[in-house]
Design a protein around this motif. Structure first.
Motif, PDB file in Angstrom:
ATOM      1  N   THR A 316       0.830  -1.209   0.000  1.00 45.76           N
ATOM      2  CA  THR A 316       0.000   0.000   0.000  1.00 45.76           C
ATOM      3  C   THR A 316       0.864   1.258   0.000  1.00 45.76           C
ATOM      4  O   THR A 316       0.504   2.261  -0.625  1.00 45.76           O
ATOM      5  CB  THR A 316      -0.926   0.004   1.229  1.00 45.76           C
ATOM      6  N   THR A 317       2.013   1.208   0.668  1.00 45.36           N
ATOM      7  CA  THR A 317       2.929   2.355   0.653  1.00 45.36           C
ATOM      8  C   THR A 317       3.447   2.603  -0.759  1.00 45.36           C
ATOM      9  O   THR A 317       3.569   3.761  -1.190  1.00 45.36           O
ATOM     10  CB  THR A 317       4.110   2.113   1.611  1.00 45.36           C
ATOM     11  N   ILE A 318       3.751   1.543  -1.493  1.00 38.84           N
ATOM     12  CA  ILE A 318       4.175   1.688  -2.889  1.00 38.84           C
ATOM     13  C   ILE A 318       3.070   2.357  -3.701  1.00 38.84           C
ATOM     14  O   ILE A 318       3.317   3.265  -4.506  1.00 38.84           O
ATOM     15  CB  ILE A 318       4.535   0.319  -3.486  1.00 38.84           C
ATOM     16  N   LEU A 319       1.829   1.928  -3.482  1.00 40.47           N
ATOM     17  CA  LEU A 319       0.690   2.544  -4.175  1.00 40.47           C
ATOM     18  C   LEU A 319       0.582   4.024  -3.830  1.00 40.47           C
ATOM     19  O   LEU A 319       0.382   4.869  -4.723  1.00 40.47           O
ATOM     20  CB  LEU A 319      -0.594   1.810  -3.793  1.00 40.47           C
ATOM     21  N   ALA A 320       0.729   4.354  -2.559  1.00 34.21           N
ATOM     22  CA  ALA A 320       0.590   5.743  -2.117  1.00 34.21           C
ATOM     23  C   ALA A 320       1.621   6.645  -2.776  1.00 34.21           C
ATOM     24  O   ALA A 320       1.324   7.804  -3.104  1.00 34.21           O
ATOM     25  CB  ALA A 320       0.713   5.817  -0.596  1.00 34.21           C
ATOM     26  N   ILE A 321       2.843   6.140  -2.970  1.00 36.64           N
ATOM     27  CA  ILE A 321       3.898   6.941  -3.591  1.00 36.64           C
ATOM     28  C   ILE A 321       3.486   7.388  -4.992  1.00 36.64           C
ATOM     29  O   ILE A 321       3.794   8.503  -5.421  1.00 36.64           O
ATOM     30  CB  ILE A 321       5.211   6.132  -3.639  1.00 36.64           C
ATOM     31  N   LEU A 332      -6.865  12.143   0.016  1.00 39.96           N
ATOM     32  CA  LEU A 332      -6.341  10.879   0.540  1.00 39.96           C
ATOM     33  C   LEU A 332      -6.674  10.736   2.025  1.00 39.96           C
ATOM     34  O   LEU A 332      -7.022   9.650   2.487  1.00 39.96           O
ATOM     35  CB  LEU A 332      -4.827  10.797   0.338  1.00 39.96           C
ATOM     36  N   VAL A 333      -6.567  11.843   2.766  1.00 38.61           N
ATOM     37  CA  VAL A 333      -6.914  11.808   4.190  1.00 38.61           C
ATOM     38  C   VAL A 333      -8.408  11.534   4.370  1.00 38.61           C
ATOM     39  O   VAL A 333      -8.795  10.706   5.204  1.00 38.61           O
ATOM     40  CB  VAL A 333      -6.515  13.129   4.883  1.00 38.61           C
ATOM     41  N   SER A 378      -3.077   6.762   3.465  1.00 40.09           N
ATOM     42  CA  SER A 378      -3.502   8.122   3.819  1.00 40.09           C
ATOM     43  C   SER A 378      -2.542   8.764   4.811  1.00 40.09           C
ATOM     44  O   SER A 378      -1.550   9.381   4.404  1.00 40.09           O
ATOM     45  CB  SER A 378      -4.934   8.105   4.373  1.00 40.09           C
ATOM     46  N   ILE A 379      -2.767   8.611   6.117  1.00 40.31           N
ATOM     47  CA  ILE A 379      -1.996   9.397   7.081  1.00 40.31           C
ATOM     48  C   ILE A 379      -0.514   9.037   7.083  1.00 40.31           C
ATOM     49  O   ILE A 379       0.335   9.903   7.267  1.00 40.31           O
ATOM     50  CB  ILE A 379      -2.588   9.283   8.504  1.00 40.31           C
ATOM     51  N   CYS A 380      -0.184   7.754   6.881  1.00 33.61           N
ATOM     52  CA  CYS A 380       1.235   7.372   6.886  1.00 33.61           C
ATOM     53  C   CYS A 380       1.970   7.966   5.696  1.00 33.61           C
ATOM     54  O   CYS A 380       3.140   8.326   5.791  1.00 33.61           O
ATOM     55  CB  CYS A 380       1.377   5.848   6.883  1.00 33.61           C
ATOM     56  N   ALA A 381       1.277   8.052   4.565  1.00 37.23           N
ATOM     57  CA  ALA A 381       1.903   8.603   3.356  1.00 37.23           C
ATOM     58  C   ALA A 381       1.891  10.125   3.344  1.00 37.23           C
ATOM     59  O   ALA A 381       2.804  10.759   2.800  1.00 37.23           O
ATOM     60  CB  ALA A 381       1.180   8.078   2.121  1.00 37.23           C
ATOM     61  N   VAL A 382       0.884  10.720   3.955  1.00 36.14           N
ATOM     62  CA  VAL A 382       0.659  12.162   3.815  1.00 36.14           C
ATOM     63  C   VAL A 382       1.394  12.988   4.872  1.00 36.14           C
ATOM     64  O   VAL A 382       1.842  14.102   4.588  1.00 36.14           O
ATOM     65  CB  VAL A 382      -0.858  12.459   3.860  1.00 36.14           C
ATOM     66  N   ILE A 383       1.544  12.470   6.095  1.00 33.46           N
ATOM     67  CA  ILE A 383       1.968  13.302   7.208  1.00 33.46           C
ATOM     68  C   ILE A 383       3.282  14.035   6.949  1.00 33.46           C
ATOM     69  O   ILE A 383       3.360  15.254   7.099  1.00 33.46           O
ATOM     70  CB  ILE A 383       2.046  12.471   8.525  1.00 33.46           C
ATOM     71  N   VAL A 385       4.823  14.520   4.106  1.00 28.34           N
ATOM     72  CA  VAL A 385       4.709  15.382   2.927  1.00 28.34           C
ATOM     73  C   VAL A 385       4.071  16.705   3.318  1.00 28.34           C
ATOM     74  O   VAL A 385       4.562  17.785   2.977  1.00 28.34           O
ATOM     75  CB  VAL A 385       3.879  14.694   1.823  1.00 28.34           C
ATOM     76  N   LEU A 386       2.981  16.640   4.066  1.00 30.38           N
ATOM     77  CA  LEU A 386       2.311  17.860   4.512  1.00 30.38           C
ATOM     78  C   LEU A 386       3.225  18.716   5.379  1.00 30.38           C
ATOM     79  O   LEU A 386       3.320  19.933   5.190  1.00 30.38           O
ATOM     80  CB  LEU A 386       1.054  17.505   5.296  1.00 30.38           C
ATOM     81  N   LEU A 387       3.896  18.091   6.330  1.00 29.57           N
ATOM     82  CA  LEU A 387       4.753  18.856   7.232  1.00 29.57           C
ATOM     83  C   LEU A 387       5.905  19.517   6.486  1.00 29.57           C
ATOM     84  O   LEU A 387       6.326  20.624   6.828  1.00 29.57           O
ATOM     85  CB  LEU A 387       5.305  17.956   8.337  1.00 29.57           C
ATOM     86  N   SER A 388       6.421  18.863   5.453  1.00 27.95           N
ATOM     87  CA  SER A 388       7.536  19.440   4.699  1.00 27.95           C
ATOM     88  C   SER A 388       7.089  20.583   3.796  1.00 27.95           C
ATOM     89  O   SER A 388       7.903  21.380   3.340  1.00 27.95           O
ATOM     90  CB  SER A 388       8.209  18.357   3.851  1.00 27.95           C
ATOM     91  N   GLU A 389       5.764  20.664   3.528  1.00 25.75           N
ATOM     92  CA  GLU A 389       5.242  21.710   2.649  1.00 25.75           C
ATOM     93  C   GLU A 389       4.622  22.875   3.409  1.00 25.75           C
ATOM     94  O   GLU A 389       4.468  23.962   2.856  1.00 25.75           O
ATOM     95  CB  GLU A 389       4.170  21.115   1.719  1.00 25.75           C
ATOM     96  N   MET A 390       4.251  22.660   4.653  1.00 26.64           N
ATOM     97  CA  MET A 390       3.433  23.643   5.368  1.00 26.64           C
ATOM     98  C   MET A 390       4.211  24.882   5.804  1.00 26.64           C
ATOM     99  O   MET A 390       3.621  25.956   5.941  1.00 26.64           O
ATOM    100  CB  MET A 390       2.813  22.996   6.614  1.00 26.64           C
ATOM    101  N   TYR A 391       5.521  24.766   6.027  1.00 26.57           N
ATOM    102  CA  TYR A 391       6.253  25.811   6.724  1.00 26.57           C
ATOM    103  C   TYR A 391       7.142  26.621   5.794  1.00 26.57           C
ATOM    104  O   TYR A 391       7.637  26.114   4.788  1.00 26.57           O
ATOM    105  CB  TYR A 391       7.099  25.194   7.843  1.00 26.57           C
ATOM    106  N   PRO A 392       7.376  27.901   6.141  1.00 24.69           N
ATOM    107  CA  PRO A 392       8.281  28.742   5.352  1.00 24.69           C
ATOM    108  C   PRO A 392       9.692  28.164   5.335  1.00 24.69           C
ATOM    109  O   PRO A 392      10.127  27.521   6.297  1.00 24.69           O
ATOM    110  CB  PRO A 392       8.252  30.095   6.088  1.00 24.69           C
ATOM    111  N   ILE A 393      10.407  28.408   4.269  1.00 22.89           N
ATOM    112  CA  ILE A 393      11.740  27.848   4.095  1.00 22.89           C
ATOM    113  C   ILE A 393      12.679  28.239   5.233  1.00 22.89           C
ATOM    114  O   ILE A 393      13.529  27.446   5.649  1.00 22.89           O
ATOM    115  CB  ILE A 393      12.323  28.296   2.729  1.00 22.89           C
TER     116      ILE A 393
END
Length: 466
Positions: A316-321, A332-333, A378-383, A385-393
Motif C-alpha cells: 500500500t505504501t508503494i501505491l501511495a507513492i 487521501l486523508v 492516507s496518514i502514513c503517506a501524507v503526514i 509530505v504535509l509537514l515538509s510543505e506547510m512551513y516557510p523555508i
C-alpha cells in the motif's frame, strides 16, 4: 540542465541512506513478536509491558534531539555511522541481556539509533537528490521503513517456527538458549546483520555536498556535485544556488514561528503529528500478535497474520507513492481516515460479537488488513509530505523538528498505554477509542489545512502569512 544527471549514482546513495529506514522499521516492529515471551519470562504486568515497548521510544526522542546537533557538527555521514553502531550494540545487548533492566537499556540504545536515522536518513537523501527526482527518492525512506516492519514479522515468524522444529536439537548451550528456550533473544539480536551491513556500506557513500558547502569545503563538495550532475558547469551552478539559499537561511531566527499565521501552522502540524499516533496504527504494529492471540489464535498463527499485515503495509505504501500527487493530500486523508473509522469499528464489533456469532478469525484478519490499507495510503503517506510543505523555508527545519518531537511523544504514549487500554477497556473498547480519535484528525485537515497539491511552496507560505 538535468540531462546528464547520474540517476544511478543518486539512487545508490539514496538506497544506502534508506537502509537506515529499514533498521528503523525492523527495530520498531520486531518487538511485536517478543512481547508475550518477555512478559512471561520476567513476569511483567501491563505497565511493565508498556515500558518494555516504550523504552526504545524514549531513546528515539533523545536521538531526535541529538541528531541535528551531531549532523551539523560532524556531518550526515558520520552521524549515520553512529546510528549503525548504536543499532549493532543494541542488537547484541538484547540477545545477551542478563535481566530485564539490561534488556531495557539495550532497547534504549537502539531507540537512540531510531531517532537519529529518522531525521538524518531522509535529510541526507534530500541533500544529494536533484529537484526532478527528490520526491520519489525521499519516499524510498518511507518504503524502507515498511519493508523493515515486514522483515521483522518474517524473522519473528521463521525463528518461532525454528525454535519448535529444529532448534531443540542444537548441542551448543548458548545457541540452544538463544534459538530455542528463549527465542526472543534471537529475534531481537538478528538486527545486528542489517546494522553491520549499514555500517560497512556507509563508507562507500560521500558526505552530503550541502553540508560540505556549509563548512566551506567547496572543492570536495564540487567533486561530489560533478559526479551527481555529470558536468562541471551544472555542479558550479548548483553550488552557487545552494550558497544563495544558505545565505538567506542564516538571516532567519526562531521568532518567525511566533508570527500569527506561522504559529497556527506549527500548532496544526503538532496536532496532526500527535493525533495520528492515537488512531491505532502503532498499537497494531507493536501489539498485533498479542491482539490476534486475544481472539483465540495460537502464537504461530498470530505471527503469520502479522506477516500478512506487514506485506499489505509495504504494497500500500508503494501505491501511495504513485497516487499522492494525483489524488491530492486532503482527499487521501478523507478517503483513508473514513476507511480507518469503519475498519476500527468492525474490529471492535468482532471482539464484541464474533465469538457469539461463530465468525471466523479470517474475518478479523480482513478487518485488520483493511485498516492497514486505509492507514498506509492516507496518514502514513501524507503526514511528512504535509509537514515538509506547510512551513516557510526559513524555519522549515525547526518547525518540522517540533512536529517530529511531538510525533515521537505520541508514539511513546501509545506504546506505553496500549497494554493498559487492552486490559481495562478490552480490545473492543480500545479500537472504539482509536476510531473516535480519527474524528478530530479529519476535521483539522478539512477545516484548517490547505490543499498543497500542485501549489508552489511560495504560494503555501503566503497562505499561512495571510
Amino acid at each position: 540542465m538535468n540531462s546528464a544527471v547520474n540517476i544511478k549514482y543518486i539512487s545508490f546513495l539514496s538506497v544506502v541512506a534508506a537502509l537506515g529506514g529499514f533498521l528503523f522499521g525492523y527495530d520498531t516492529a520486531v518487538i511485536s513478536g517478543t512481547i508475550a515471551q518477555v512478559s512471561a519470562q520476567f513476569s511483567l504486568d501491563a505497565m511493565s509491558q508498556g515500558w518494555y515497548v516504550g523504552c526504545a521510544l524514549i531513546g528515539s526522542i533523545f536521538g531526535v534531539m541529538c541528531a541535528g546537533i551531531l549532523s551539523d557538527n560532524f556531518g550526515r555521514k558520520k552521524t549515520l555511522l553512529v546510528a549503525a553502531i548504536l543499532f549493532s550494540i543494541s542488537a547484541v545487548g538484547c540477545a545477551l541481556s542478563s535481566d530485564f533492566n539490561h534488556l531495557v537499556m539495550a532497547r534504549v540504545v537502539g531507540g537512540i539509533g531510531i531517532g537519529v536515522v529518522s531525521i538524518i536518513s531522509p535529510l541526507y537523501i534530500s541533500e544529494i537528490s536533484v529537484a526532478e527526482y527528490r520526491g520519489r527518492l525521499v519516499s524510498l525512506y518511507q518504503l524502507a521503513v515498511t519493508v523493515g516492519f515486514l522483515g521483522a514479522y518474517l524473522v519473528n515468524y521463521a525463528l518461532l517456527n525454528y525454535s519448535t522444529n529444529g532448534a531443540e536439537q542444537l548441542s551448543d548451550p548458548a545457541l540452544y538458549h538463544i534459538f530455542h528456550s528463549e527465542v526472543w533473544r534471537s529475534m531481537l539480536g538478528m538486527a545486528v546483520i542489517p546494522a553491520l551491513l549499514f555500517f560497512v556500506i556507509i563508507f562507500f557513500i560521500p558526505e552530503s555536498p550541502r553540508w560540505l558547502i556549509l563548512k566551506n569545503r567547496d572543492v570536495k563538495a564540487g567533486s561530489i556535485l560533478k559526479h551527481i550532475y555529470g558536468s562541471v558547469e551544472t555542479a558550479a551552478y548548483e553550488m552557487n544556488e545552494t550558497k544563495k539559499v544558505i545565505g538567506s537561511e542564516t538571516k532567519s531566527n526562531w521568532r518567525i514561528l511566533l508570527k500569527p499565521g506561522i504559529r497556527k501552522a506549527v500548532v496544526i502540524g503538532v496536532a496532526i503529528a500527535m493525533l495520528g499516533q492515537f488512531m491505532g496504527v502503532n498499537a497494531v504494529l507493536y501489539y498485533g500478535p498479542s491482539i490476534f492471540e486475544s481472539s483465540g489464535l495460537s502464537g504461530d498463527d498470530s505471527l503469520f497474520y502479522q506477516v500478512i499485515v506487514g506485506l499489505v503495509n509495504v504494497l500500500t505504501t508503494i501505491l501511495a507513492i504513485f497516487i499522492i500527487d494525483k489524488i491530492g493530500r486532503k482527499k487521501l486523508v478523507y478517503y483513508g481516515v473514513s476507511g480507518m473509522i469503519v475498519s476500527l469499528l468492525l474490529i471492535a464489533f468482532y471482539f464484541v460479537k464474533g465469538g457469539d456469532l461463530g465468525i471466523s478469525n479470517v474475518l478479523l484478519l480482513i478487518f485488520f488488513l483493511a485498516y492497514i490499507f486505509f492507514c498506509a495510503v492516507s496518514i502514513c503517506a501524507v503526514i511528512w509530505v504535509l509537514l515538509s510543505e506547510m512551513y516557510p523555508i526559513k524555519v522549515r527545519g525547526l518547525a518540522m523538528s517540533i512536529a517530529g518531537f511531538s510525533l515521537w511523544i505520541g508514539t511513546y504514549l501509545i506504546g506505553q498505554l496500549t497494554p493498559w487500554l487492552l486490559q481495562n477497556l478490552r480490545p473492543e473498547g480500545t479500537f472504539i477509542l482509536f476510531a473516535v480519535m480519527c474524528v478530530p484528525y479529519i476535521l483539522i485537515v478539512w477545516k484548517l489545512v490547505p490543499e498543497t497539491t500542485g501549489k508552489s511552496l511560495e504560494e503555501i507560505e503566503k497562505f499561512w502569512e495571510t
